[in-house]
Design an enzyme around this catalytic site. Sequence first.
Site, PDB file in Angstrom:
ATOM      1  N   LYS A  70      36.949  33.773  46.643  1.00 15.36           N
ATOM      2  CA  LYS A  70      37.804  32.716  46.964  1.00 15.36           C
ATOM      3  C   LYS A  70      37.337  31.902  48.075  1.00 15.36           C
ATOM      4  CE  LYS A  70      41.523  34.703  44.462  1.00 15.36           C
ATOM      5  NZ  LYS A  70      43.107  34.950  44.280  1.00 15.36           N
ATOM      6  N   HIS A 130      40.580  29.751  36.544  1.00 13.75           N
ATOM      7  CA  HIS A 130      41.317  30.585  37.439  1.00 13.75           C
ATOM      8  C   HIS A 130      42.703  30.073  37.788  1.00 13.75           C
ATOM      9  CE1 HIS A 130      42.399  32.860  40.768  1.00 13.75           C
ATOM     10  NE2 HIS A 130      41.841  33.727  40.450  1.00 13.75           N
ATOM     11  N   GLU A 133      45.694  37.413  34.194  1.00 13.81           N
ATOM     12  CA  GLU A 133      45.879  37.638  35.516  1.00 13.81           C
ATOM     13  C   GLU A 133      47.612  37.047  35.921  1.00 13.81           C
ATOM     14  OE1 GLU A 133      42.465  37.903  38.474  1.00 13.81           O
ATOM     15  OE2 GLU A 133      43.082  35.845  38.217  1.00 13.81           O
ATOM     16  N   ILE A 186      49.226  37.722  41.758  1.00 17.46           N
ATOM     17  CA  ILE A 186      47.902  37.517  42.488  1.00 17.46           C
ATOM     18  C   ILE A 186      48.358  37.325  43.909  1.00 17.46           C
ATOM     19  CG2 ILE A 186      46.251  35.471  42.881  1.00 17.46           C
ATOM     20  CD1 ILE A 186      46.271  34.933  39.835  1.00 17.46           C
ATOM     21  N   ALA A 201      40.420  40.204  44.347  1.00 15.46           N
ATOM     22  CA  ALA A 201      39.922  39.658  45.741  1.00 15.46           C
ATOM     23  C   ALA A 201      40.603  40.218  46.709  1.00 15.46           C
ATOM     24  CB  ALA A 201      40.552  38.048  45.504  1.00 15.46           C
ATOM     25  N   SER A 202      41.812  39.991  47.163  1.00 15.84           N
ATOM     26  CA  SER A 202      42.340  40.348  48.553  1.00 15.84           C
ATOM     27  C   SER A 202      42.159  41.794  48.734  1.00 15.84           C
ATOM     28  CB  SER A 202      43.687  39.961  48.619  1.00 15.84           C
ATOM     29  OG  SER A 202      44.513  40.664  47.413  1.00 15.84           O
TER      30      SER A 202
HETATM   31  O1  G3P Z   1      40.416  36.215  41.153  1.00 15.09           O
HETATM   32  C1  G3P Z   1      40.799  37.412  41.524  1.00 15.09           C
HETATM   33  C2  G3P Z   1      42.518  37.282  41.761  1.00 15.09           C
HETATM   34  O2  G3P Z   1      43.222  36.048  41.429  1.00 15.09           O
HETATM   35  C3  G3P Z   1      43.339  38.390  42.083  1.00 15.09           C
HETATM   36  O3  G3P Z   1      43.375  38.164  43.314  1.00 15.09           O
HETATM   37  O4  G3P Z   1      43.879  39.149  45.585  1.00 15.09           O
HETATM   38  O5  G3P Z   1      45.296  39.636  43.678  1.00 15.09           O
HETATM   39  O6  G3P Z   1      43.112  40.712  43.699  1.00 15.09           O
HETATM   40  P1  G3P Z   1      44.077  39.452  44.054  1.00 15.09           P
END
Ligand code: G3P
Length: 220
Positions: free
Chosen positions: A11, A92, A139, A144, A200-201
Amino acid sequence: MVKPLIVVNFKTYDSASGERAIELAKAMRDADHSKATFVAVVSAFDLCETAKLGGVEVWSQHLDPVGQGGYTGWLEPNTAIERGARGTIINHAEHKVDLGHVEQLLSMLPDGFPVCACAADVEEAKALAILNPDFIAVEPPELIGGDISVTTADPQIVTDTVNAVKSVNPNVRILCGAGVKNGEDVAKAIELGSEGVLLASGVTKSGHPSVVLADLVSKL
Ligand code: G3P
């Protein structure tokens, strides 16, 4: 059997930008690749430097269906490929586009350049599946960046997406994401029928990415 995919979206996290993007890509390069394939989805600013490292596949976070020339500020696919992109995500939740954008982009990209189209729900996943991307990542936007993995909070969206997409287009491989943090979440994602995760996070904000990367593959 094809190895599961662990796709880490950098990101615009400060902890995954510039020099830190390179450090994180190195951690991914040095992770245990025996049970999973790692993909680093980096900012366009960091594409070239992270791709130069080798040893980890680098994707773009977005591409636009434009050519080289008068397209100020757009992410032009050939340039991304020249700079080392080996695939891309598109649509996304944080960078939505319309179906026409995805369709046009897919028609421009060379064979063997994987595209992972993101979907917020089963209906969007079905609509995207008709366009024949290599992957669809489901997702739920509300999960998220949170602490609860989609595989725990809403396992049914994963199984429903797998079934719906396979009924429309069996060639498409399914990933799931949102809140994925550890090896149990990855193992559950696979058990639910997906072929990997998009996260991501859990990695970018961890402070100890190598430890998290090792944990992510620990239950495979
Ligand atoms: O692209 C991956 C994302 O949108 C998920 O983010 O931080 O929930 O793993 P996260």
